[in-house]
Design a protein around this motif. Structure first.
Motif, mmCIF file in Angstrom:
data_model
loop_
_atom_site.group_PDB
_atom_site.id
_atom_site.type_symbol
_atom_site.label_atom_id
_atom_site.label_comp_id
_atom_site.label_asym_id
_atom_site.label_seq_id
_atom_site.Cartn_x
_atom_site.Cartn_y
_atom_site.Cartn_z
ATOM 1 N N ARG A 105 1.104 -1.170 -0.101
ATOM 2 C CA ARG A 105 -0.101 0.051 -0.072
ATOM 3 C C ARG A 105 0.935 1.144 -0.111
ATOM 4 N NH1 ARG A 105 -2.789 1.101 5.519
ATOM 5 N NH2 ARG A 105 -0.553 1.320 6.079
ATOM 6 N N ASP A 106 1.736 1.227 0.995
ATOM 7 C CA ASP A 106 2.932 2.470 1.051
ATOM 8 C C ASP A 106 3.618 2.794 -0.203
ATOM 9 O OD1 ASP A 106 1.799 2.942 3.494
ATOM 10 O OD2 ASP A 106 3.550 2.542 4.520
ATOM 11 N N ASP A 107 4.259 1.847 -0.869
ATOM 12 C CA ASP A 107 4.943 1.695 -1.833
ATOM 13 C C ASP A 107 5.346 0.568 -2.865
ATOM 14 O OD1 ASP A 107 6.883 2.569 -3.873
ATOM 15 O OD2 ASP A 107 7.744 4.272 -2.599
ATOM 16 N N GLU A 108 4.390 0.541 -3.649
ATOM 17 C CA GLU A 108 4.501 -0.907 -4.574
ATOM 18 C C GLU A 108 5.958 -1.031 -4.901
ATOM 19 O OE1 GLU A 108 2.171 -1.624 -7.936
ATOM 20 O OE2 GLU A 108 0.521 -1.623 -6.623
ATOM 21 N N ILE A 109 6.780 -0.234 -5.658
ATOM 22 C CA ILE A 109 8.175 -0.378 -6.229
ATOM 23 C C ILE A 109 9.005 -0.453 -5.054
ATOM 24 C CG2 ILE A 109 9.891 0.843 -7.438
ATOM 25 C CD1 ILE A 109 7.750 2.542 -8.956
ATOM 26 N N ALA A 110 8.998 0.078 -3.898
ATOM 27 C CA ALA A 110 9.984 -0.262 -2.973
ATOM 28 C C ALA A 110 9.565 -1.593 -2.128
ATOM 29 C CB ALA A 110 9.672 0.742 -1.847
ATOM 30 N N ALA A 111 8.233 -2.160 -2.122
ATOM 31 C CA ALA A 111 8.075 -3.348 -1.710
ATOM 32 C C ALA A 111 8.641 -4.357 -2.702
ATOM 33 C CB ALA A 111 6.402 -3.328 -1.619
ATOM 34 N N GLU A 112 8.392 -4.263 -3.754
ATOM 35 C CA GLU A 112 8.899 -5.014 -4.806
ATOM 36 C C GLU A 112 10.291 -5.549 -4.604
ATOM 37 O OE1 GLU A 112 8.207 -4.591 -9.088
ATOM 38 O OE2 GLU A 112 7.661 -6.627 -9.073
#
Lengths: 360, 280
Positions: free
Chosen positions: A204-211
């Protein structure tokens, strides 16, 4: 650590007190009391709102397919729990039901969730590639398709076509609803607090960072979608119990918007917020504001202005606007209710902030 | 010779008719700090994103730790449009997604800090531990993974102590001062147990003193976690201080490679940075 325990204990006491109040209402309220119908509805929609919150608030996937999954759950539950001897009566327009057994309540509820989850699994593969508004439109479309399909004459022997299904098992006492809803919400809370919940929040917060941190987006999004749909199905089954009759016409997108409204009022990303909002929403729209719809006359015989059919919704909408204006992030924001913190706040009001700070 | 960690071969990235990265070949060996520099718009971040799986490169191959992770050749519409070299060299098309690469041991940070903004410092780092889990959704929900969860939390605390962020662990990540946010992003990347750390402009927006601290910090984590580091940077002081080797690219093409002293005296590099007048 100690503070954490204090919070947990005070919250447990609070939940215990709440349960006790509910039992008292169950035992002592007059059978005609509005408490019964309102509380049943609150339990049902609390669960629906919390499951929507898991997806929209905690995973950041804006889905509007709730009505569709609730319909699947409601139909599954209703079809499976009609007593065998009643079946030919309910399905009289289609000869007989193709399903000729009756399931007990709990397995039927779980199956209602599983069917909804299964459909979520199927449509999740293509639909979850979409983002934000597009995902909302696709899931909204899914809900409408399901509603259309269920009404088809060809499915009559299973779904009773456009005719309502009734005569299925529906518990009357509110404790049953509280138990189903409570256990489901507890499971959702456990998921949110687990390592998977953190992964959802990261997406939710940051898709790119999560990936980039090694969270498999497709897998986790689908997981959240399926879990949310499972509990949506269960809440659909609860709605069937509430109404004692299931008909596809009641599962419109307007219902999804209602749930969305509850989620937004309560706070996107707050479980307790959703529950509180569900209570306020249904208690006021179905009970506390009912008097506004009645034409009332004063003692002298003149009619009170404005009061009359439809006025309730006007006041209700204004109230919602006020809430949204004053609580920009909903009643709870992203916080959870904490009795301990609340008490501390009240204490600080009395003692003055300085004194409390020194004690710490 | 030291072991090869990252091998980039003929990497080309073309958007429509624009060749952003042109035939880039580079190697990073174990324990090295390698910098990728170049003027604005030279294609550094694009190259970075192609290596980390955010973009699918148009042509070329990348291997990590001796295992091929990315290979691609111009396909479909790009076949006609393709303006780079080695168009027929690569036969397969395979790319791994960023999360798969992180699992293999490649962690990165971002040019514009991307922290999980609703989470505390502690949770940010703890979330990065998720990929090394052994629990599934059922065991995690029923808290059967209690031991693992406790181990993850202990490791997170230990890491926060090592990078000197332990005293702010309960604060919301985005509330930290800029320098600490950078540090936290690096700490979060370290939590995934990487062998190769890719830093995208770690000193962007920092003052000289902060930059100096960052230099020390990068050296420190390299020793502590026995890392290999590839970084993109604009701060020349930092780059010259820190790097073992430097690759310079301009307009997507590699123009120089060597140790800092060589780069500093390379005429092509000076021209690329300062510009060269046309009548010369």
């Amino acid at each position: 650590m100690w503070n954490k325990n204090k919070r947990l204990i005070s919250n447990l006491i609070f939940v215990g007190a709440l349960l006790l109040t509910l039992v008292c209402i169950e035992l002592f309220a007059p059978p005609t009391s509005m408490w019964f119908s309102v509380l049943r509805k609150v339990c049902t929609f609390s669960l629906a709102a919390v499951s929507m919150n898991l997806l929209n608030g905690f995973t950041g996937l804006f889905s509007l397919g709730q009505a569709g999954f609730m319909l699947l759950g409601a139909y599954t539950y209703a079809i499976l729990t009609i007593p065998v001897e009643m079946r030919s009566n309910v399905f009289r327009n289609y000869g007989d039901s193709v399903i000729n057994f009756q399931m007990p309540l709990v397995p039927a509820l779980i199956l209602a969730g599983l069917i909804a989850a299964f459909f979520a699994f199927l449509i999740g593969l293509p639909v979850l590639r979409l983002k934000s508004d597009y995902l909302a439109i696709a899931t909204l479309g899914f809900a409408e398709i399901v509603r259309g399909l269920v009404q088809l004459q060809n499915f009559g022997p299973v779904t009773n076509g456009p005719d309502p299904i009734n005569m299925f098992t529906a518990p009357k006492n509110i404790m049953a609803y509280v138990a189903i809803s409570g256990i489901s919400i507890l499971i959702i809370i456990l998921i949110i607090n687990s390592t998977y919940g953190r992964a959802f929040k990261a997406i939710r917060d940051d898709e790119i960072a999560a990936e980039a941190m090694g969270i498999n987006l497709a897998h986790h999004k689908r997981l959240s979608f399926i879990i949310s749909s499972f509990f949506c199905g269960v809440s659909g089954a609860m709605m069937a119990m509430c109404n004692t009759s299931v008909s596809s016409v009641s599962f419109t997108s307007a219902m999804t918007y209602q749930i969305l409204l509850v989620v937004v009022i309560g706070g996107i990303g707050s479980v307790s917020g959703s529950i509180i909002a569900a209570f306020i929403f249904y208690a006021s729209s179905e009970w506390w504001l009912k008097f506004l719809d009645l034409e009332t006359f004063t003692a002298s015989g003149s009619k009170v202005p404005l009061l009359g059919p439809g006025f309730r919704m006007v006041v209700f909408s204004v109230l919602i606007m006020i809430i949204v204006l004053f609580f920009r992030k909903g009643i709870m924001g992203t916080r959870e209710i904490s009795v301990y913190d609340g008490l501390m706040k009240i204490r600080s009001l009395f003692k003055g902030k300085q004194a409390v700070k020194e004690e710490k | 010779m030291a072991k090869n960690i990252l091998h980039v071969e003929n990497l080309t990235m073309q958007f429509g008719g624009v060749v952003a990265v042109d035939n880039l070949t580079m190697d990073v060996n174990e324990g090295e700090i390698v910098a990728l520099i170049g003027p604005n718009g030279a294609g550094k971040t694009t190259a970075f994103n192609a290596i980390t799986g955010v973009y699918e490169p148009t042509n070329g191959a990348v291997s990590f730790n001796g295992v091929q992770i990315i290979e691609n050749h111009p396909q479909g519409k790009m076949k006609k449009l393709y303006a780079g070299k080695n168009a027929d060299k690569y036969k397969h098309a395979m790319t791994k997604t960023p999360d798969e690469l992180t699992k293999l041991g490649m962690a990165r940070t971002f040019q514009n800090i991307r922290l999980f903004k609703s989470m505390t410092v502690f949770e940010n780092v703890l979330t990065a531990k998720h990929l090394r889990r052994t629990s599934n959704i059922f065991t995690a929900t029923l808290k059967l993974n209690h031991k693992e969860e406790m181990r993850m939390r202990a490791e997170t605390d230990e890491l926060l102590k090592l990078v000197d962020l332990y005293d702010v662990r309960e604060e919301i990540a985005t509330g930290l001062p800029y320098g600490k946010q950078r540090k936290l992003e690096i700490a979060r990347a370290l939590a995934t147990d990487p062998t190769l750390l890719l830093l995208d402009e770690p000193a962007a927006g920092m003052n000289p003193q902060e930059t100096q601290e960052l230099t020390k910090f990068i050296h420190y984590i390299r020793e502590k976690f026995s890392l290999t580091i590839l970084l993109i940077e604009h701060h020349m002081n930092l780059v010259m201080d820190i790097s073992d080797r430097i690759y310079v690219i301009d307009f997507g093409e590699e123009i120089a490679e060597g140790v800092p002293a060589q780069i500093q005296s390379n005429q092509k590099v000076i021209d690329a940075y300062l510009g060269v007048s046309e009548d010369e």
